[in-house]
Design a protein around this motif. Structure first.
Motif, PDB file in Angstrom:
ATOM      1  N   ALA A  48       0.841  -1.206   0.000  1.00  0.00           N
ATOM      2  CA  ALA A  48       0.000   0.000   0.000  1.00  0.00           C
ATOM      3  C   ALA A  48       0.871   1.248   0.000  1.00  0.00           C
ATOM      4  CB  ALA A  48      -0.930  -0.009   1.206  1.00  0.00           C
ATOM      5  N   VAL A 100       2.174   1.770  -3.457  1.00  0.00           N
ATOM      6  CA  VAL A 100       1.177   2.307  -4.393  1.00  0.00           C
ATOM      7  C   VAL A 100       0.992   3.800  -4.173  1.00  0.00           C
ATOM      8  CG1 VAL A 100      -1.278   2.274  -4.921  1.00  0.00           C
ATOM      9  CG2 VAL A 100      -0.033   0.148  -4.771  1.00  0.00           C
ATOM     10  N   MET A 101       1.002   4.201  -2.891  1.00  0.00           N
ATOM     11  CA  MET A 101       0.734   5.608  -2.599  1.00  0.00           C
ATOM     12  C   MET A 101       1.932   6.501  -2.853  1.00  0.00           C
ATOM     13  SD  MET A 101      -1.762   5.657   0.698  1.00  0.00           S
ATOM     14  CE  MET A 101      -1.125   4.333   1.649  1.00  0.00           C
ATOM     15  N   SER A 102       3.148   5.988  -2.821  1.00  0.00           N
ATOM     16  CA  SER A 102       4.296   6.892  -2.832  1.00  0.00           C
ATOM     17  C   SER A 102       5.217   6.745  -4.039  1.00  0.00           C
ATOM     18  CB  SER A 102       5.117   6.699  -1.552  1.00  0.00           C
ATOM     19  OG  SER A 102       5.581   5.365  -1.529  1.00  0.00           O
ATOM     20  N   LYS A 103       5.248   5.605  -4.696  1.00  0.00           N
ATOM     21  CA  LYS A 103       6.251   5.442  -5.763  1.00  0.00           C
ATOM     22  C   LYS A 103       5.800   6.162  -7.027  1.00  0.00           C
ATOM     23  CE  LYS A 103       9.084   3.429  -3.356  1.00  0.00           C
ATOM     24  NZ  LYS A 103      10.317   4.141  -3.013  1.00  0.00           N
ATOM     25  N   SER A 104       6.768   6.766  -7.727  1.00  0.00           N
ATOM     26  CA  SER A 104       6.368   7.565  -8.886  1.00  0.00           C
ATOM     27  C   SER A 104       6.393   6.736 -10.182  1.00  0.00           C
ATOM     28  CB  SER A 104       7.281   8.779  -9.040  1.00  0.00           C
ATOM     29  OG  SER A 104       8.549   8.351  -9.464  1.00  0.00           O
ATOM     30  N   THR A 136       3.999   8.622 -12.629  1.00  0.00           N
ATOM     31  CA  THR A 136       2.581   8.917 -12.401  1.00  0.00           C
ATOM     32  C   THR A 136       2.278  10.397 -12.606  1.00  0.00           C
ATOM     33  OG1 THR A 136       3.124   9.057 -10.072  1.00  0.00           O
ATOM     34  CG2 THR A 136       2.143   7.022 -10.833  1.00  0.00           C
ATOM     35  N   GLU A 137       3.219  11.298 -12.300  1.00  0.00           N
ATOM     36  CA  GLU A 137       2.977  12.730 -12.517  1.00  0.00           C
ATOM     37  C   GLU A 137       2.825  13.028 -14.009  1.00  0.00           C
ATOM     38  OE1 GLU A 137       5.411  11.806 -10.361  1.00  0.00           O
ATOM     39  OE2 GLU A 137       4.518  12.497  -8.471  1.00  0.00           O
ATOM     40  N   LEU A 160       1.574  11.081 -16.223  1.00  0.00           N
ATOM     41  CA  LEU A 160       0.376  10.474 -16.814  1.00  0.00           C
ATOM     42  C   LEU A 160      -0.882  10.963 -16.085  1.00  0.00           C
ATOM     43  CD1 LEU A 160       1.744   6.837 -17.271  1.00  0.00           C
ATOM     44  CD2 LEU A 160       1.475   8.596 -18.999  1.00  0.00           C
ATOM     45  N   ALA A 161      -0.949  12.284 -15.821  1.00  0.00           N
ATOM     46  CA  ALA A 161      -2.062  12.816 -15.019  1.00  0.00           C
ATOM     47  C   ALA A 161      -3.004  13.665 -15.856  1.00  0.00           C
ATOM     48  CB  ALA A 161      -1.521  13.623 -13.841  1.00  0.00           C
ATOM     49  N   MET A 182      -5.820  12.804 -17.437  1.00  0.00           N
ATOM     50  CA  MET A 182      -7.243  12.437 -17.351  1.00  0.00           C
ATOM     51  C   MET A 182      -7.864  13.036 -16.102  1.00  0.00           C
ATOM     52  SD  MET A 182      -8.387  10.310 -19.758  1.00  0.00           S
ATOM     53  CE  MET A 182      -9.415   9.002 -19.146  1.00  0.00           C
ATOM     54  N   ARG A 183      -8.178  14.304 -16.151  1.00  0.00           N
ATOM     55  CA  ARG A 183      -8.773  14.975 -14.987  1.00  0.00           C
ATOM     56  C   ARG A 183      -9.713  16.058 -15.487  1.00  0.00           C
ATOM     57  NH1 ARG A 183      -3.289  18.094 -13.240  1.00  0.00           N
ATOM     58  NH2 ARG A 183      -3.181  19.432 -15.050  1.00  0.00           N
ATOM     59  N   TRP A 184     -10.235  16.876 -14.529  1.00  0.00           N
ATOM     60  CA  TRP A 184     -11.208  17.913 -14.917  1.00  0.00           C
ATOM     61  C   TRP A 184     -10.574  18.789 -15.955  1.00  0.00           C
ATOM     62  CZ3 TRP A 184      -8.935  22.511 -13.769  1.00  0.00           C
ATOM     63  CH2 TRP A 184      -7.894  22.468 -12.803  1.00  0.00           C
ATOM     64  N   GLN A 209      -9.794  16.198  -8.156  1.00  0.00           N
ATOM     65  CA  GLN A 209      -9.527  15.186  -9.182  1.00  0.00           C
ATOM     66  C   GLN A 209      -8.335  15.660 -10.017  1.00  0.00           C
ATOM     67  OE1 GLN A 209     -12.540  14.843 -12.084  1.00  0.00           O
ATOM     68  NE2 GLN A 209     -11.744  12.949 -12.956  1.00  0.00           N
ATOM     69  N   ASP A 210      -7.100  15.402  -9.510  1.00  0.00           N
ATOM     70  CA  ASP A 210      -5.940  15.989 -10.169  1.00  0.00           C
ATOM     71  C   ASP A 210      -5.274  15.039 -11.162  1.00  0.00           C
ATOM     72  OD1 ASP A 210      -4.947  14.191  -8.455  1.00  0.00           O
ATOM     73  OD2 ASP A 210      -3.568  15.554  -7.418  1.00  0.00           O
ATOM     74  N   GLY A 211      -5.837  13.848 -11.366  1.00  0.00           N
ATOM     75  CA  GLY A 211      -5.272  12.935 -12.351  1.00  0.00           C
ATOM     76  C   GLY A 211      -4.117  12.091 -11.816  1.00  0.00           C
ATOM     77  N   ASN A 212      -3.647  12.368 -10.610  1.00  0.00           N
ATOM     78  CA  ASN A 212      -2.516  11.627 -10.052  1.00  0.00           C
ATOM     79  C   ASN A 212      -3.018  10.386  -9.319  1.00  0.00           C
ATOM     80  OD1 ASN A 212      -0.215  10.756  -8.806  1.00  0.00           O
ATOM     81  ND2 ASN A 212       0.563  12.850  -8.517  1.00  0.00           N
ATOM     82  N   HIS A 215      -1.679   8.484  -7.199  1.00  0.00           N
ATOM     83  CA  HIS A 215      -1.367   8.423  -5.765  1.00  0.00           C
ATOM     84  C   HIS A 215      -2.453   9.041  -4.935  1.00  0.00           C
ATOM     85  CE1 HIS A 215       2.371   6.952  -7.005  1.00  0.00           C
ATOM     86  NE2 HIS A 215       2.842   8.116  -7.474  1.00  0.00           N
ATOM     87  N   SER A 248      -5.440   6.702  -4.748  1.00  0.00           N
ATOM     88  CA  SER A 248      -5.235   5.531  -3.890  1.00  0.00           C
ATOM     89  C   SER A 248      -5.174   5.937  -2.432  1.00  0.00           C
ATOM     90  CB  SER A 248      -3.958   4.798  -4.303  1.00  0.00           C
ATOM     91  OG  SER A 248      -2.877   5.710  -4.244  1.00  0.00           O
TER      92      SER A 248
END
Lengths: 100, 681
Positions: A19, A22-26, A92-93, A95-96, A98-100, B649-652, B654, B657
């Motif tokens: 967990a 998942v929350m911290s690795k980039s 992950t930064e 590939l962000a 898909m948002r508003w 909803q920032d797309g990240n 992390h 999750s």
């Protein structure tokens, strides 16, 4: 016989590591691996309780989970590879979009 | 037999309005002939209806004919539409349609050079006539109010007829447009009162049909104060429509319209509606004598107040406008004083007082009809003069008598009539009014108020004669002014013919008083049933001759009238007495105050700026900041909330999750807490 608490504690530690990852690795690859860790933590619990209660149902569930996890990894890696083709990154930064 | 066709009387002008309005351009004189034929047809039908009604059994029996159908229902309440024919509505329909016919004929000549604009003119005057005839024929107050508003609309349209493309230029057009707005807005103040009165009356009586609300049995069942409030509010409507003090200032400004429109407004339609309303609702007013005292005082004061303003005005139409205000004041004074006497008479059981009050009612109605004839005549004459010499300023006229003999003589008849010269029609009604007020002055305990009003009425009679003859002498006698020299003679036949017909009536209509008018228009109070108009005992020729000519005050009035005519002759015809002596050559404060209309326009402006604008701003604040603010605030809260939440909803991956894990932990903690709160396993 090894007491069941050991197995459960091991599962909890493994799940928390997953967990946390998942929350911290980039890197998305590492995130996928961490998801595998969490799945396996659950598998250990299943097997431990199965052996402890003498019910094979838990082991059946584990085989099921492993096959699903294999499929999930195949799909996940395919998405990550395609994302890399388009964006030249797997962080992950990066590939962000898909948002508003 | 003919009475059931009463609905045709307002309907025919309405049809003319539609025909002229849509197809007028293709017809001869842009629809003028259609409007004339329509008005004449209305007059013929009104004649037949009136004759039929006055000879029918219904006239002798209930005193009215009423037919209605259900128009719509609100909850359990029905609102009807129909006609109500009695002597008063017959009188109104007869003189309104007759005078309108003549004015329409006159318009053919007067508006002849207006080209295509005549279509608009004739359509609007036809609708105007519809309003008046419908008002007279209505069977309930809702229906009456609709026609009342149609007239308000038409007066706006017609006063502003030259609101663009004025022959006199841009300034005159602006003037006409603002006069139209003023007329509409000021009468609106009265209409709001009238509507309030109708609501109160409906709430109290559950119906607005004349046959219900003027029934004494129903009236007695209602609280007196409620009725007083309703009657005062209804009188407020009449004040606005008939331009009484303090809502009087729109009428002089309304002179910006064509002269024929002024004639229509002053004689046949519009301002007569207020008098009609009070005459119609007099049974209601008669429940409280204070209301009638108020009516009489407003009428008497307006009669005097308006006459002062006519004394030094140089505009021929404005003098006539002020004289209309003044004469309308006489009508209200007469109805108020007559009603006051009836009210007192019923209270004390004194039949003599009731009879004296009924005379006041007759005088008011007669003055209304007489005034319609002579004021239509005077306005059409002034229109003829303006048509000929192209100005409204009397200082530029003078000596027109030789060039325009017919106009000059017919106008002289009108002046004599309005001044109350003996045996002309104005004389009969005006002296009857003054006599009624004097009789009301002899009652206790509020008679002294009527004595003051009576004095004002006598002075007004003097002033009326003076300013009317000042007008006549300045226009038709003396040296020719700059515009009079270039005047192009007598007007065409279509204009002089109505003048001659009207002058016959302006001279002779008063004689109907001696031949049964008093019986026709007598208000018959009832202790338990419906108050009706008509079917009273006609007193015959001798009675009124005797009553008027044995009364010393009649001679006082006649003497004052003669004195005023003589004074006007000396000042404006022979010019042996200079008007400057009285006015200190226009420098006395009184002269200036009168010339500035007693500063009424300034007071209006102040009131509307301070009060009206303040109220408007308050309402605006309430509307924008409270009503709109609530709605906008709610929507802004939703939109803003959504926007700020959507930022999460920032797309990240992390963040997502983390939220999921935090949610699971929260759920787990909550279920643990619940587990222990409810006592564990």
């Amino acid at each position: 016989m090894i007491p069941i608490e050991y197995f459960i504690t091991f599962g909890i530690i493994l799940f928390c590591i997953g967990a946390y990852g998942v929350m911290s690795k980039s890197s998305t690859i590492v995130v996928l691996m961490c998801i595998e860790l969490m799945l396996n933590a659950a598998n250990i619990n299943f097997v431990a309780f199965s052996a402890f209660t003498g019910d094979v149902m838990g082991q059946v569930m584990v085989i099921m989970t492993i096959s699903v996890a294999a499929a999930e990894v195949a799909v996940g890696i395919a998405i990550v590879l395609n994302a890399y083709k388009v964006r030249k990154t797997v962080s992950t930064e990066g590939l962000a979009s898909m948002r508003w | 037999m003919f009475v059931e066709y009463t609905w045709l009387v307002p309907l025919i002008p309405a049809l003319c309005f539609a025909i002229v309005g849509f197809f007028g351009r293709r017809t001869p004189a842009c629809g003028g002939y259609i409007a004339i034929v329509g008005a004449a047809a209305s007059f013929v039908i009104a004649c037949l209806v009136s004759y039929d009604f006055w000879t029918s059994d219904a006239y002798a029996g209930p005193g009215y004919v009423e037919e209605h159908i259900k128009w719509f229902s609100l909850g359990g309440h029905d609102v009807n539409i129909g006609y109500y024919v009695d002597s008063l509505s017959c009188l109104m329909m007869l003189f309104a349609s007759f005078i309108s016919t003549l004015i329409f004929i006159y318009s053919l000549g007067y508006m002849g050079d207006q080209g295509d604009k005549r279509r608009r003119y004739f359509a609007e005057v036809a609708l105007f006539l519809t309003g008046m005839l419908g008002l007279a024929a209505s069977s309930n107050m809702v229906e009456m109010f609709i026609f009342w508003e149609i007239m308000g609309l038409c007066s706006y349209l017609l006063i502003g007829f030259w609101g663009f493309d004025h022959p006199g230029g841009e300034d005159m057009a602006d003037n006409a447009a603002s006069a139209a707005k003023k007329a509409f807005l000021v009468t609106r103040a009265g209409d709001v009162c009238l509507m309030g009165g109708m609501f109160i009356l409906y709430q109290a009586m559950g119906s607005l049909d004349y046959s219900v609300i003027f029934n004494q049995a129903n009236l007695s069942a209602v609280d007196g104060d409620t009725l007083a409030l309703a009657s005062l509010l209804i009188f407020g409507g009449a004040i606005g429509k008939s331009a009484q003090f303090p809502l009087m200032d729109w009428l002089p400004d309304a002179m910006a319209g064509p002269t024929t429109v002024s004639a229509l407004i002053h004689a046949a339609t519009m301002v007569k509606a207020g008098v009609y309303l009070v005459a119609r609702c007099l049974p209601l007013f008669c429940q409280n004598e204070e209301v009638l005292l108020f009516v009489a005082v407003i009428g008497g004061f307006t009669a005097f107040f308006a006459a002062t303003m006519a004394m030094n005005n140089m505009n021929i139409k404005k003098v006539l406008a002020y004289s209309t205000l003044s004469q309308l004041g006489y009508m209200f004074l007469s109805l108020g004083a007559g009603g006051y006497l009836i009210c007192l008479g019923i209270k004390d059981g004194n039949a003599e007082l009731v009879a004296a009050g009924a005379v006041g009612y007759i005088a008011g109605c007669l003055h209304m009809a007489n005034h319609a004839f002579f004021k239509a005549l005077l306005f059409l004459c002034s229109g003829s003069v303006i048509h000929s010499c192209g100005t409204e300023d009397m200082r530029l006229m003078g000596g027109l008598g030789k060039k325009m003999p017919i106009t000059s003589i017919t106008m002289l008849i009108g002046c004599l009539s309005i001044a109350g010269f003996p045996f002309f029609s104005g004389f009969w009604s005006k002296d009857l009014v003054i006599e009624t007020v004097f009789e009301a002055g002899e009652t206790d305990p509020l008679g002294w108020v009527f004595m003051i009003v009576w004095f004002l009425a006598i002075v007004t009679a003097f002033m009326t004669a003076f300013y009317m003859f000042r007008l006549w002498f300045m226009t038709f006698r003396g040296e020719a002014g700059p515009n009079a020299e270039h005047a192009h003679g007598e007007s065409p036949k279509s204009m002089t013919m109505p003048l001659m017909i009207l002058s016959v009536f302006a001279f002779g209509f008063g004689f109907v008083l001696l031949t049964g008018f008093d019986g026709l228009l007598e208000l018959v109070p009832s202790a338990t049933g419906l108050w009706t108009v008509g079917n009273g005992a006609a007193e015959g020729v001798g009675h009124y001759m005797g009553e008027l000519f044995t009364n010393p005050y009649t001679y006082l009035t006649i003497a004052l009238v003669l004195l005023a005519i003589g004074l006007a002759y000396l000042m404006y015809c022979k010019r042996s007495v200079s008007p400057g002596i009285v006015s200190k050559d226009g420098k006395s404060w009184l002269y200036r105050a009168v010339a500035n209309r007693w500063y009424m326009p300034e007071i209006y402006d102040q009131v509307s700026w301070k009060l009206g604008y303040g109220v408007a701003r308050g309402v605006d604040f309430f509307d924008r900041d409270i009503i709109d603010g609530t709605v906008n605030g709610l929507s802004n809260a939703v939109v803003g909330g959504g926007e700020s939440v959507s930022k999460m909803q920032d797309g990240n991956v992390h963040t997502y999750s983390t939220v999921v894990v935090a949610g699971i932990i929260l759920l787990f903690a909550a279920s643990l807490v619940l587990f222990f709160v409810f006592g564990g396993i």
